[in-house]
Design an enzyme around this catalytic site. Structure first.
Site, short mmCIF file in Angstrom:
data_model
loop_
_atom_site.label_atom_id
_atom_site.label_comp_id
_atom_site.label_asym_id
_atom_site.label_seq_id
_atom_site.Cartn_x
_atom_site.Cartn_y
_atom_site.Cartn_z
N HIS A 1 -5.81 15.34 71.66
CA HIS A 1 -6.81 14.28 71.70
C HIS A 1 -6.32 13.10 72.52
O HIS A 1 -5.15 12.71 72.46
CB HIS A 1 -7.25 13.86 70.29
CG HIS A 1 -6.22 13.16 69.45
ND1 HIS A 1 -6.08 11.79 69.43
CD2 HIS A 1 -5.31 13.65 68.58
CE1 HIS A 1 -5.12 11.46 68.58
NE2 HIS A 1 -4.63 12.56 68.05
N ASP B 1 0.83 9.68 69.82
CA ASP B 1 -0.20 10.40 69.07
C ASP B 1 -1.55 10.04 69.68
O ASP B 1 -2.08 8.98 69.40
CB ASP B 1 -0.12 9.99 67.59
CG ASP B 1 -1.27 10.51 66.76
OD1 ASP B 1 -1.94 11.46 67.19
OD2 ASP B 1 -1.51 9.95 65.67
N GLU C 1 -10.90 12.29 67.58
CA GLU C 1 -10.00 12.80 66.54
C GLU C 1 -9.62 11.74 65.54
O GLU C 1 -9.53 12.00 64.33
CB GLU C 1 -8.74 13.40 67.19
CG GLU C 1 -7.89 14.24 66.25
CD GLU C 1 -6.87 13.44 65.44
OE1 GLU C 1 -6.26 14.02 64.52
OE2 GLU C 1 -6.68 12.24 65.75
N GLU C 2 -9.39 10.52 66.02
CA GLU C 2 -8.90 9.46 65.13
C GLU C 2 -9.91 9.03 64.07
O GLU C 2 -9.56 8.36 63.11
CB GLU C 2 -8.44 8.24 65.95
CG GLU C 2 -7.22 8.47 66.82
CD GLU C 2 -5.92 8.66 66.03
OE1 GLU C 2 -5.97 8.64 64.79
OE2 GLU C 2 -4.88 8.85 66.67
N ASP D 1 -0.64 18.16 68.43
CA ASP D 1 -0.70 16.76 68.03
C ASP D 1 0.73 16.30 67.80
O ASP D 1 1.66 16.82 68.43
CB ASP D 1 -1.58 16.61 66.78
CG ASP D 1 -2.29 15.26 66.73
OD1 ASP D 1 -1.63 14.25 67.05
OD2 ASP D 1 -3.47 15.22 66.37
N HIS E 1 1.57 5.93 64.19
CA HIS E 1 0.54 4.89 64.05
C HIS E 1 1.13 3.48 64.09
O HIS E 1 0.45 2.51 63.77
CB HIS E 1 -0.32 5.10 62.80
CG HIS E 1 -1.35 6.17 62.97
ND1 HIS E 1 -2.50 6.23 62.22
CD2 HIS E 1 -1.41 7.22 63.83
CE1 HIS E 1 -3.22 7.28 62.59
NE2 HIS E 1 -2.56 7.89 63.55
#
Length: 346
Positions: free
Chosen positions: A72, A189, A223-224, A243, A323
């Site tokens: 993604h 990510d 995706e998030e 991922d 994140h």
């Protein structure tokens, strides 16, 4: 297996180029154009679906089966929620960033008219010389705002710039590649995984090799927020998400490994595929880890919940501080790319 050492610079360059493009979830148009242009240069058919996901088709030696490899290109980000009376921007989250790490980060605000302004994300108690709670005030969206790099002192000044609720706030990723082989940046990510996929396509093109089966590289753009790969082409029978692998407590993965996820918050991944990936990693002497991620979900989970008739698995380079201010290493990326090459049987 193909020696990927000569492709180290290519992989890092793909990652850097992707990371330079602002693409918070819902605002991925420029990143999609970048991918389409890359695919066209390699000579592969490519298209966008209705929601903006990019699909690159690589013909296989056996066209009777179609597999899909997903990554993604949407990232975490922010959106303008409102403008304060003194000209600051209140925001809402896009995805789940570790909010305290945002305090002091530079950002760009993209307006609907195409203007881009810079700013800084700050606590509402930003000065130790003024606020007694500057060190203790909670770092949460309600207690933070964006300070614009424009001469504004009231709400009307900001509105005259064309900034309004719904504009996207893009966080500076601060990308660096160190001499010791680390890639450190926000949004590894999943731009790290997507760079591995792009490099896979470049290797197949330059080496004039075909995968065992028709292979679709699917770059998801939602995706998030949990619906990126909800709808896949009907011919797909197998899906491998690329991922990030998690690094931390109760996990064996490091930044130097390719992670093979056996189970995440959505449940176990396909038993046969996970076993096959473990065998391929062992046969090719790759550094890998098999782990369980209880606070994780992937586009495979979304595709299965969307009713797609597929089997699925998940791999990715080990990423520290996910994140937040993320980091991985060339070894983690190269082991992931090597496992991808083994998976497509070249």
């Amino acid at each position: 297996m193909i020696d990927i050492t000569p492709y180290r610079q290519t992989l890092f360059q793909n990652a850097e180029e992707l990371l330079k493009i602002d693409s918070p979830t819902g605002f991925t148009q420029e990143a999609a154009v970048y991918l389409l242009q890359k695919a066209e240069k390699l000579g592969y058919p490519c298209e966008k679906n209705q929601k903006g996901c990019v699909m690159v088709t690589i013909p296989g030696r056996d066209p009777s089966k179609t597999v899909l490899i997903s990554g993604h290109i949407d990232t975490l980000g922010l959106m303008v929620r409102s403008i304060t009376e003194d000209g600051m921007l209140k925001f809402t989250l896009l995805g789940g960033p570790v909010v305290p790490t945002l305090d002091g980060e530079y950002c760009r605000i993209h307006t609907r008219s195409g203007n881009v302004y810079t700013g800084t994300i700050l606590s509402l108690s930003p000065s130790a010389h003024v606020y007694t709670d500057s060190k203790t005030r909670e770092r949460a969206p309600a207690e933070m705002a964006v300070r614009l790099d424009m001469p504004v002192c009231k709400k009307e000044d900001v509105e005259k710039l064309g900034i309004r609720a719904g504009d996207f706030i893009c966080i500076d990723p601060k990308t660096q590649i160190t001499e010791s082989g680390f890639l450190k940046s926000r949004f590894i990510d999943d731009k790290g995984g997507s760079a591995c996929m792009l490099t896979l396509a470049e290797i197949l093109s330059k080496e004039n090799r075909k995968p065992a089966f028709t292979t679709i590289l699917f770059f998801s753009v939602y995706e998030e927020v949990g619906h990126g790969a909800a709808c896949l082409p009907l011919e797909v029978s197998e899906m491998l998400a690329v991922d990030m692998g998690c690094v931390g407590d109760d996990l064996s993965c490091t930044e130097y490994d390719v992670s093979i996820c056996a189970k995440d918050s959505s449940g176990p991944y396909d038993y046969e595929m996970v076993g096959r990936l473990i065998s391929l990693a062992e046969q090719n002497h790759l550094k890998f880890a098999v782990d369980i991620y209880p606070q994780y979900g992937s586009d495979v989970s979304v595709a299965l919940r969307g009713g797609n008739n597929i089997r699925g698995a998940l791999i990715g380079p080990g990423v520290h501080a996910s994140h937040g201010m993320e980091r991985t290493h060339w070894e983690g990326l190269s082991n992931t790319l090597s496992l991808l090459l083994a998976y497509v049987d070249v």
